[in-house]
Design a protein around this motif. Sequence first.
Motif: not given
Length: 766
Positions: A619-646
């Motif tokens: 999540v970003r900032g106070k918890g409700n700001e937009g990730l799309d257009g800010w985070l390079p990849q913003y779906f669960g299958g990208s950063y979250p899934a790769r973080t989970w795997t690591d």
Amino acid sequence: MSGKRRAAVPTQKTKKSPKRPRTRKQKIWRFARWVLVAGLVGLLLVTGGFVYLYRSTPIPDPNKDFETQTSFVYYADGKSEVGSYAKQNRESISIKDMPDNLQNAVVAAENRTFWSDKGIDPRGIIRAAFSNAKGNSTQGASTITQQYVKILYLTQERSYQRKMKEAVLSLKLQRTKSKTEILEGYLNTIYFGRGAYGVQAAAEAYFAKDAKDLSLRESAVLATVLNNPSKFDPANGRDAREALKERYDYVLNGMADAGNITADEAEQAERRLPKFPKIQAESRYGGQKGHMLTMVRSELKKLGFKDEQIDGGGLRVTTTFTQKAMNAAREGMLAQRPEGKEFSDKNLHVAVATVEPGTGAVRGFYGGQDYLKSQINWAVTGGQVGSTFKPFAVAAALKAGFSLKDTFDGNSPFYYNEQGTGPKVKNEGAGDGQSYGDHVSLLQGTEESINTVFADLTVSMPDGPDKILTTAEALGIPKWDKKQHDYNNIDNSPGLEPISGVALGSATIAPVNMANAYATIANGGRAAPAHVITKVTDKDGKRLYTFKQSTKRAITEDVAADTSYAMQQVVKSGTGTAALGLNRPAAGKTGTATNSKDQVSSAWFVGYTPQLSTAVMYVRGKGNEGLDGWLPQYFGGSYPARTWTDVMTRDLEGTDPEEFPPAANLDGDAPDDGHAPYTPPPSPTKKPKPSKTPSNTPTNTPTESETPPPSDTPTPTGDPSCGLIGCESPSGPPSSSPPATPPASSAAPGGQGAREGRGRRRVRRG
């Protein structure tokens, strides 16, 4: 005279008169005599005992006998130290250095008859004794003198002997010391919270000044918080601040009634609380240790331990945390999160939580920013879970008689009424979203996270929203406590209610609880409570608490096996293929949620192996700001899934891979009323897109079906920039604002307020 003798006559025995039975009056009188005698004997014994106690019990010396012992917290091995709670923070000062307003405020708050009473409250003692004997919550002492005596003996024992000793000492203290001396001793020893014993330490802990410099407002605050430091500490969120203000007003009114201040002074002080300066946390709380100790404290208090015991009772607490899992959470997150100043932990919050299936033990977590910079632990605060909630709907459907082969409406948009108007649900994609056809299996709907399939599934089940909610709660998701407004959602799921869009994840849930609910599925459907404490002893090794391991059947093994099978396909060929990098059997689910501005505001991946279950949230900032257009990849299958795997790779290093049970292939008797799915007429300007082909290689292209809110989504009340956890400065401590409860439609469009399905059958047997 005749010579004949008179024959002897047999002697007749005199008959005794029958014994008359005692009258009712005599019985009552006899009983009364026995009661009187027993009462006199009892009174003599009590009097004698009281006299003996009075003569033989010494008065404690507050500067000699008042001692606190530091409490220590350990990792699961019981040897490696996590940290410790506050060492005794106490400095005795003369009552001359305590402002009159402070003294008067404490008397107004705790014991308004202090200057005239005899030091004890007989009615309070009797009330407390009966309450404690019944096993109710421990009743405190009523007078300042009694409280002072209790502090000096530092005992939480519930017994008549302790209450008697307390009364004896209170009377003796009253006769040997002046009221001023008693008040001085009390104010130098009472616990104010924040590790502060005595008013001097409290003034420093709350206002960063000496006690002699306290204002009227500040004095009233300290007099308030000493009654219940946890409840009234303003740093504990909006509820605590509101409770503080209410009792603060009571204290000021008491001071005015006693003539200590004027009514005008009281009214002026009541207008607002004083300002609370930012108090720098101790350096030993740095990093994740502060979050760990806070989680442990929270659980200790739920177990009945008081702040005084935690901070000064010499406890030895063994936790569930392992150094390996804590390091895995931190290092795995650092290895996978995007680099760049704009993605610092001040702006981008990554939460990780790892729970052991079968035990509920929280083995590791990452709560986000350094505790010294922000006390918000995102692993327990959480965010909107989006599609990671869908497995609970799968389990509920299987329980209701559906199978993974049953088909549902995959066209987009999906309308909740027959006319194709009003509230609707969309799949990911431009315009009205991507359509997958009207015969999409539940298995495919899970694998590709198709929103309309789950909307159709929910209304196809009789009482579908309630069934999904009940299943989620059985698996380990807490209910929504609408009275709770703070940053700790271990026991709360804001926004969780039985609306028709419940499966799409509009609720705010803590990653710890998501990991634990998935762990229940991994454990064959048996749930264990999430916890962080296994054992508590005193400084001498006496056991005060031991966690009792137990599990409860939430879903059947077959339902768990098929739900798990569906989530394995998410990893093998669906939206979570990044988890293939674990190189061992895994099951999981991706998820995102959107805010009222149609922005993706949270991204998740929750998954498990038979040994461990882990949840990852971005999540970003106070918890409700937009990730799309800010985070390079913003779906669960990208950063979250790769973080989970690591994280899981580090966690499971050195362990052998384990297999999941095979699918049960349930095919129950699902309800059917013969209605075919409704498909709205196609838009003249939009054409359905062809189905996506799953790829085993994650790309920048989103693969998860998303659910943007409809144009008529209501805007949350208040400042929308405050987010889920209030208007807190990302680098500072939490503000007094509560986490905002997200509208049901923000991740579940069209679901707001709709509690029942349409009563028509939409499923096709596959």
